[in-house]
Enzyme design. Structure first.
Site, PDB file in Angstrom:
ATOM      1  N   CYS A  86       0.828  -1.201   0.000  1.00  0.00           N
ATOM      2  CA  CYS A  86       0.000   0.000   0.000  1.00  0.00           C
ATOM      3  C   CYS A  86       0.868   1.260   0.000  1.00  0.00           C
ATOM      4  CB  CYS A  86      -0.984  -0.036   1.168  1.00  0.00           C
ATOM      5  SG  CYS A  86      -2.362   1.126   1.005  1.00  0.00           S
ATOM      6  N   HIS A 203      -3.497  -5.541   1.228  1.00  0.00           N
ATOM      7  CA  HIS A 203      -2.801  -5.763   2.494  1.00  0.00           C
ATOM      8  C   HIS A 203      -2.791  -7.239   2.880  1.00  0.00           C
ATOM      9  CE1 HIS A 203      -2.289  -1.594   4.084  1.00  0.00           C
ATOM     10  NE2 HIS A 203      -3.309  -1.334   3.276  1.00  0.00           N
ATOM     11  N   GLU A 205      -1.002  -8.698   5.067  1.00  0.00           N
ATOM     12  CA  GLU A 205      -0.801  -8.871   6.515  1.00  0.00           C
ATOM     13  C   GLU A 205      -2.115  -8.852   7.287  1.00  0.00           C
ATOM     14  OE1 GLU A 205      -1.028  -4.413   6.110  1.00  0.00           O
ATOM     15  OE2 GLU A 205      -0.351  -6.113   4.904  1.00  0.00           O
TER      16      GLU A 205
END
Length: 240
Positions: A86, A203, A205
Site C-alpha cells: 500500500c 494488504h 498482513e
C-alpha cells in the site's frame, strides 16, 4: 530469517507486519526507524502501509527522502528482497525502485474492503506458493491506489511478466467492474525487472491467519520465506 520492517512517521501497518512474521510465522523481526540505517544481516525488507508523513505533498513523496531509503536502494541493488504494501508501494514508486505512479481512486473516495486479485505471475520470490491464475481475497484500504504509467512502460511490464497481481472478480475475471480504483490494466501489484522488489496495494498482513477468517495473504509471506531459505541454502553450499 531476519526481516526488517521500516517505520515512518504515520506508518500504521508496521506492527501488523511484525505480528505476521514474528508471532504467526516465527521469524526474527527488526523494526527500523526511518532515520536509521538498515541493520546488517537482513534477509528481506518490508515497507508497510499507512500514511507516511501524513501523505503531505503526495503519497510517498516525502518518505522517499528518508535516510533509510538509501540503504533500501543499496539492499535491493544487491538482490535483497523488498516488499512494499500500500503506502509502501507508493514509496517504492516515488523512490524509483518500481516504475509508474499512483493517482487518486477513480471515484475520488477512500476505499476499504476486501477485493479479489488474480496471481498473474506465480514464479516470483513473493508468489511461488501460489499457482498461476489463483484468485486471492485480500483487503485494500487506500485513496490513491490507481496505478498509472506511460504506454511504453506498460507494454514492458506486460511483456516481462512484471504485473504480478490484477484486480478481478471472484471467478478470476478481470474487468472494469472488478477494478476498485480505476488502476491501469487492473494492476494491483508489480515487480521490478530483476524480480526482487514487489509493490502491491492490497494488504496481505491483514489476512494471514485463521483467526481473521482468511489466510490468503499468508501465501505471500510463505513464498518470501521459501525464497529466503533457498538463498541461505545456496550461500551455505557455496561456503559463504
Amino acid at each position: 530469517m531476519k526481516i526488517g520492517i521500516v517505520v515512518f512517521p504515520g506508518s500504521n501497518c508496521d506492527h501488523d507486519c511484525r505480528h505476521v512474521f514474528q508471532d504467526v510465522l516465527g521469524q526474527t523481526v527488526a523494526m527500523v526507524w526511518h532515520k536509521d540505517a538498515l541493520p546488517a544481516g537482513l534477509d528481506a525488507v518490508v515497507i508497510p502501509g499507512g500514511f507516511s508523513y501524513g501523505d503531505y505533498l503526495r503519497t510517498g513523496a516525502i518518505a522517499r527522502f528518508s535516510p533509510v531509503m538509501t540503504g533500501i536502494k543499496e539492499f535491493a541493488a544487491k538482490g535483497g528482497m523488498v516488499l512494499g504494501i500500500c503506502n509502501g508501494f507508493q514509496i517504492l514508486l516515488e523512490a524509483g525502485l518500481l516504475p509508474g505512479a499512483m493517482l487518486r481512486n477513480r471515484e475520488l473516495h477512500f476505499v476499504c474492503r476486501d477485493v479479489f486479485v488474480r496471481v498473474e505471475n506465480a514464479a516470483t520470490p513473493f508468489t511461488n506458493a501460489c499457482v498461476p491464475g489463483q484468485v486471492l481475497r485480500i483487503p485494500i484500504a487506500h485513496a490513491e491506489g490507481s496505478y498509472y504509467t506511460d504506454p511504453v512502460t506498460l507494454a514492458g511490464l506486460q511483456a516481462n511478466a512484471q504485473i504480478v497481481f490484477r484486480y478481478c472478480a471472484a471467478d478470476g475475471t478481470v474487468g472494469t467492474e472488478a477494478n476498485p480504483n480505476g488502476s491501469l490494466d487492473g494492476i494491483a501489484g508489480i515487480r521490478n525487472a530483476e524480480g526482487n522488489v514487489l509493490g502491491m496495494m492490497p494488504h496481505p498482513e491483514r489476512c494471514a491467519e485463521a483467526l481473521l477468517g482468511n489466510e490468503d495473504g499468508r501465501l505471500i509471506f510463505a513464498s518470501m520465506l521459501e525464497t529466503m531459505r533457498g538463498k541461505r541454502s545456496e550461500l551455505k553450499m557455496a561456503g559463504v
